[in-house]
Design an enzyme around this catalytic site. Sequence first.
Site, PDB file in Angstrom:
ATOM      1  N   HIS A 161      24.941  -1.905  23.758  1.00 19.01           N
ATOM      2  CA  HIS A 161      25.091  -3.319  24.085  1.00 19.01           C
ATOM      3  C   HIS A 161      23.743  -3.972  24.382  1.00 19.01           C
ATOM      4  O   HIS A 161      23.486  -5.095  23.984  1.00 19.01           O
ATOM      5  CB  HIS A 161      26.018  -3.428  25.295  1.00 19.01           C
ATOM      6  CG  HIS A 161      26.453  -4.814  25.608  1.00 19.01           C
ATOM      7  ND1 HIS A 161      27.440  -5.451  24.898  1.00 19.01           N
ATOM      8  CD2 HIS A 161      26.046  -5.682  26.563  1.00 19.01           C
ATOM      9  CE1 HIS A 161      27.625  -6.654  25.400  1.00 19.01           C
ATOM     10  NE2 HIS A 161      26.786  -6.834  26.405  1.00 19.01           N
ATOM     11  N   HIS A 206      32.826 -10.933  24.289  1.00 18.32           N
ATOM     12  CA  HIS A 206      33.298 -10.274  25.512  1.00 18.32           C
ATOM     13  C   HIS A 206      34.600  -9.561  25.166  1.00 18.32           C
ATOM     14  O   HIS A 206      35.630  -9.762  25.795  1.00 18.32           O
ATOM     15  CB  HIS A 206      33.471 -11.283  26.658  1.00 18.32           C
ATOM     16  CG  HIS A 206      32.701 -10.893  27.873  1.00 18.32           C
ATOM     17  ND1 HIS A 206      33.084 -11.186  29.152  1.00 18.32           N
ATOM     18  CD2 HIS A 206      31.551 -10.187  28.001  1.00 18.32           C
ATOM     19  CE1 HIS A 206      32.196 -10.704  30.011  1.00 18.32           C
ATOM     20  NE2 HIS A 206      31.257 -10.094  29.334  1.00 18.32           N
ATOM     21  N   HIS A 244      35.572  -6.101  24.850  1.00 20.95           N
ATOM     22  CA  HIS A 244      36.141  -4.994  25.615  1.00 20.95           C
ATOM     23  C   HIS A 244      36.709  -5.462  26.956  1.00 20.95           C
ATOM     24  O   HIS A 244      37.853  -5.152  27.279  1.00 20.95           O
ATOM     25  CB  HIS A 244      35.096  -3.884  25.801  1.00 20.95           C
ATOM     26  CG  HIS A 244      34.642  -3.257  24.521  1.00 20.95           C
ATOM     27  ND1 HIS A 244      33.713  -3.850  23.695  1.00 20.95           N
ATOM     28  CD2 HIS A 244      35.007  -2.104  23.910  1.00 20.95           C
ATOM     29  CE1 HIS A 244      33.517  -3.068  22.635  1.00 20.95           C
ATOM     30  NE2 HIS A 244      34.293  -2.005  22.742  1.00 20.95           N
ATOM     31  N   ARG A 277      25.281 -19.422  30.756  1.00 25.10           N
ATOM     32  CA  ARG A 277      24.033 -19.095  31.474  1.00 25.10           C
ATOM     33  C   ARG A 277      22.898 -18.811  30.503  1.00 25.10           C
ATOM     34  O   ARG A 277      21.757 -19.191  30.741  1.00 25.10           O
ATOM     35  CB  ARG A 277      24.246 -17.892  32.397  1.00 25.10           C
ATOM     36  CG  ARG A 277      24.864 -18.228  33.724  1.00 25.10           C
ATOM     37  CD  ARG A 277      24.678 -17.113  34.745  1.00 25.10           C
ATOM     38  NE  ARG A 277      25.146 -15.827  34.273  1.00 25.10           N
ATOM     39  CZ  ARG A 277      26.429 -15.457  34.188  1.00 25.10           C
ATOM     40  NH1 ARG A 277      27.367 -16.305  34.536  1.00 25.10           N
ATOM     41  NH2 ARG A 277      26.763 -14.265  33.745  1.00 25.10           N
ATOM     42  N   ASP A 278      23.219 -18.113  29.404  1.00 24.20           N
ATOM     43  CA  ASP A 278      22.179 -17.851  28.403  1.00 24.20           C
ATOM     44  C   ASP A 278      21.540 -19.152  27.930  1.00 24.20           C
ATOM     45  O   ASP A 278      20.359 -19.198  27.607  1.00 24.20           O
ATOM     46  CB  ASP A 278      22.778 -17.132  27.185  1.00 24.20           C
ATOM     47  CG  ASP A 278      22.870 -15.625  27.394  1.00 24.20           C
ATOM     48  OD1 ASP A 278      22.068 -15.092  28.186  1.00 24.20           O
ATOM     49  OD2 ASP A 278      23.726 -14.987  26.769  1.00 24.20           O
ATOM     50  N   GLN A 312      34.145  -7.859  35.337  1.00 25.35           N
ATOM     51  CA  GLN A 312      33.678  -8.755  36.384  1.00 25.35           C
ATOM     52  C   GLN A 312      34.667  -9.885  36.623  1.00 25.35           C
ATOM     53  O   GLN A 312      35.502 -10.184  35.794  1.00 25.35           O
ATOM     54  CB  GLN A 312      32.336  -9.379  35.996  1.00 25.35           C
ATOM     55  CG  GLN A 312      31.351  -8.437  35.382  1.00 25.35           C
ATOM     56  CD  GLN A 312      31.570  -8.279  33.894  1.00 25.35           C
ATOM     57  OE1 GLN A 312      32.685  -8.364  33.375  1.00 25.35           O
ATOM     58  NE2 GLN A 312      30.486  -8.031  33.192  1.00 25.35           N
ATOM     59  N   GLU A 338      27.311  -5.979  37.658  1.00 19.63           N
ATOM     60  CA  GLU A 338      27.355  -7.127  36.745  1.00 19.63           C
ATOM     61  C   GLU A 338      28.062  -8.305  37.399  1.00 19.63           C
ATOM     62  O   GLU A 338      28.774  -9.073  36.744  1.00 19.63           O
ATOM     63  CB  GLU A 338      28.005  -6.737  35.414  1.00 19.63           C
ATOM     64  CG  GLU A 338      27.133  -5.771  34.628  1.00 19.63           C
ATOM     65  CD  GLU A 338      27.557  -5.579  33.187  1.00 19.63           C
ATOM     66  OE1 GLU A 338      28.539  -6.187  32.743  1.00 19.63           O
ATOM     67  OE2 GLU A 338      26.875  -4.800  32.493  1.00 19.63           O
ATOM     68  N   ASP A 369      24.987 -15.419  15.078  1.00 24.95           N
ATOM     69  CA  ASP A 369      25.967 -14.487  14.515  1.00 24.95           C
ATOM     70  C   ASP A 369      26.473 -13.544  15.591  1.00 24.95           C
ATOM     71  O   ASP A 369      25.745 -13.138  16.477  1.00 24.95           O
ATOM     72  CB  ASP A 369      25.379 -13.692  13.343  1.00 24.95           C
ATOM     73  CG  ASP A 369      24.143 -12.888  13.743  1.00 24.95           C
ATOM     74  OD1 ASP A 369      23.802 -12.867  14.938  1.00 24.95           O
ATOM     75  OD2 ASP A 369      23.522 -12.291  12.862  1.00 24.95           O
ATOM     76  N   ASN A 395      24.525 -11.584  18.587  1.00 24.63           N
ATOM     77  CA  ASN A 395      25.004 -10.550  19.484  1.00 24.63           C
ATOM     78  C   ASN A 395      25.738  -9.542  18.613  1.00 24.63           C
ATOM     79  O   ASN A 395      26.310  -9.897  17.585  1.00 24.63           O
ATOM     80  CB  ASN A 395      25.936 -11.213  20.509  1.00 24.63           C
ATOM     81  CG  ASN A 395      26.740 -10.227  21.323  1.00 24.63           C
ATOM     82  OD1 ASN A 395      27.963 -10.216  21.256  1.00 24.63           O
ATOM     83  ND2 ASN A 395      26.078  -9.390  22.079  1.00 24.63           N
ATOM     84  N   SER A 440      28.567  -6.386  18.671  1.00 31.25           N
ATOM     85  CA  SER A 440      29.591  -5.649  19.403  1.00 31.25           C
ATOM     86  C   SER A 440      30.122  -4.546  18.495  1.00 31.25           C
ATOM     87  O   SER A 440      30.801  -4.824  17.505  1.00 31.25           O
ATOM     88  CB  SER A 440      30.726  -6.594  19.811  1.00 31.25           C
ATOM     89  OG  SER A 440      31.796  -5.851  20.345  1.00 31.25           O
TER      90      SER A 440
END
Lengths: 221, 735
Positions: B45, B91, B93, B112-113, B236, B308, B491, B529, B531
């Site tokens: 990740h 997100h 999983h 936040r990114d 989280q 996290e 992407d 990102n 996954s």
Amino acid sequence: MKACVIVFPASNCDRDMKVALEQSIGSPVDMVWHRDTELSGYDLVAIPGGFSYGDYLRCGAMAARSPIMAEVVKHAERGGHVLGVCNGFQILCESGLLPGVLMRNANLKFICKDVALKVERADTPFTNGYSQGQIITYPVAHHDGNYFADDETLKRIEGEGQVALRYVKNPNGSRNDIAGVFNAKGNVLGMMPHPERLVDPLQGGIDGKPLFDALVKHLAA
Amino acid sequence: MSNITPEIVKEHGFTEEEYRMVLDIMGREPNMTELGIFSVMWSEHCSYKSSKKWLKTLPTKAPWVICGPGENAGIIDIGDNDAVIFKMESHNHPSYIEPYQGAATGVGGIMRDVFTMGARPIANLNALRFGSPEHAKTRHLVHGVVEGIGGYGNCMGVPTVGGECEFDPSYDGNILVNAMCVGLAQADNIFYCAAAGVGNPVVYVGSKTGRDGIHGATMASAEFTEDSEEKRPTVQVGDPFTEKLLLEACLELMATDAIVAIQDMGAAGLTSSSFEMASKGGTGIDMQLDAVPQREPNMTPYEMMLSESQERMLMVLKPGKEEMAKAIFEKWELDFAIIGTITDTGRMRLFHKGEMVADLPIDPLAAASPEYDRPWVPTPKRAALDPATVDAPLSITAALETLVGSHNGCSKRWIWEQYDHMVMADTTAKGRPGGDAAMVRIHGKKKALAMTSDVTPRYVFADPVEGGKQAVAEAYRNITATGATPMAITDNMNFGNPQRPEIMGQFVGACEGMSAACLALDFPVISGNVSLYNETNGAGILPTPTIGGVGLIQDVDQAVGMAFRAAGEAVVLIGETKGHLGSSQYLQETLDRKDGPPPPVDLAAERRNGDFVRAQILSGAVTACHDLSDGGLGVGVAEMAMASGIGAKIEDLSGALPLHAWIFGEDQARYLVTTRDAEALLAAAAAAGVPAQKIGETGGADLIIGAGETISVAALKSAHEEWMPEYMAHPDFEE
């Protein structure tokens, strides 16, 4: 005329309200922080939508106890005008300026869409830009817009003409299809739908604009 | 005596080879805190160790790109000192394990990114993929994910304006929740994460650190098994109220001259944020863990570094700005703590209760993480599918009703009406959800952004290269169909286990196709990102490289929507129709077949036809425009009719093709447009070398196809709107 918008932690329609007001007023609108304890010189106080305090307690309950709300109450008692939209409506109910309370939507979901509203009173400074019985469109965007008042209160506000707007097709379970109410004196108006989101043709219509224009016309006079 | 047993090494997800690298870098055995830090930093990740080699091949440059991949998000220049910052992130999983919180924190994390770079988020999109509607968990997951996305985004006051939602059995055990955020910053006031200035304070702001989400990044880097639901404590919990305050506080501080560097604490929390900052800046950091605001007593360094907990940021401030910064965060009732100092050691040294509890070199962990060239095999090509061998429906209009009313073709209004898509008051009427691309005006200006998310996983599965091209091309078309110019993409690569050569082959193929399309369409990748390990008990998902595209239109009044504008207008089909039915929606929904190759993508035609359509829209020659994709011409014309309530009469111009292939074929590079002057439009198309033909006229309340197949727009619309609410209202399902 002078207007301000109150900003609570996690208000999020504060800018939208400011933009809509400024468009009608033609001069800057002040933003007032919730911890302020001074609120003078304003003809109109607007309480915007959002999720004050995250709506983690009953919607509007925490914000209704912010320092500035004591000043908003005084402003209303002096006869000053107050407009509360969405979370602002919830805050006005929680602070006792308006009758009733907003509960969770009947379908238990957040609802964001345009709704048709019937103008119940067109003879007030807020609504005289519309005609009596006119059907207008404002968007709603809320999770807790289900207006409730007990039978006696409901009878009273209906009898006194305090219902400002009614849903044509009730989206949230509100009693008597109520979308917006006045206080007894008629200088405080709260509503779940968002007039500030339809003030520019690009947004899909301008049905919200007559509300702001009418207020400005009345308060500037 | 060794504390680090082979079992502990394995539990932390290391291979033997990787652990040898750890020992090599350390020159000694690491302690538990150090091992935990290595583990999250080198998780798939965080390290992209399986995908890096291929991601590097994607085109990332254009004159308007200010910042490509590698930062929190990518940045493009849209003129007038306006910069658009965006990224999409999965997100998956966590959302399967705990749908509400998993999806909510996905939305919180991506915002936040974007705001950590100095942008105010102005739009959110999300691409959702669930298992079969018949699967026992699907309703529960849809319900939780949608409510989680709404719960977070609505509270933040950022409109959720677009996205997609599909169902397929391959996602039964691994749903996909890809969240995209688009923000607006001033081009001359962008913030990066590279730490600098020896002696500068390292500041922690936002929520307190708790024990939640420990090893979330490691979880997201492994396959699921039956006991995955026991991993719930690693998901989280989101607090959008705190994030809204954090957003406002950060933007307030960013308007001053106090910040050297800033980085959000996302996956692998304090570890990845601090290492990232130090690595990018070529510095070291000494961190006092006792100063970290803690939600629970007796937290260990291991727990603090791996937590996290959400809604946290790490900043490096200029010296002397601490008090001013602190006052801003106190105003917003957020924690503010100086927890460290920038050093020139190139090492991360952690102190706790008077002792040094970790001493790690920065670069070998952050920059020199493992990189694999995983073995891969290309996906075998499928034999062509002759449309003449595909059964015709009993009735074209009945098939059309089936397609627009199917679980994948139906309206997703049930979802997007739970998202506030109008807050900020800049969402345009034509750009509300349900159209080709969402449109949001740049506040106070004439220009606007068009945004979309696209991928057709069944195409990518059938042919990763063509499918990869198609995903980019469809995003390009969706933006073009509004009149906007496609600018850049983000992407979100969702795939199965990369240690299986056929899965790695899908990844490699998709990258190849995407690269070709990005180059041909001047549509670079600026963020993304990955996954992987989206598998349960060895069964992988359909390969799903979700493309989030952003485009710009200079004058928002020139934009068009997909709804028919008026009766009596000509309907013109742009692009060439060959009746491609392989891997089509028609095949799947009406014949229960999934065979055949996906439609080939002619990138030169995409570019030429796209440039032509955009120019015609901007010149005012076109009154409505819609991209053709799933369900081809038939579904396209039905969607334009349903969006307006105006019907149309479409001629049978199938020629040598079977009518159903002409109507439902999914040939690429096509658009449907309406115009008041078909002659002029056709002449312009001929001059530009663009295939175009008038296929019908708008009007009436029915859709009429060919010699007399008729269906009312109202009937289509009711089929289109019915499925989702009826499915979610199932009596056996309790919310």
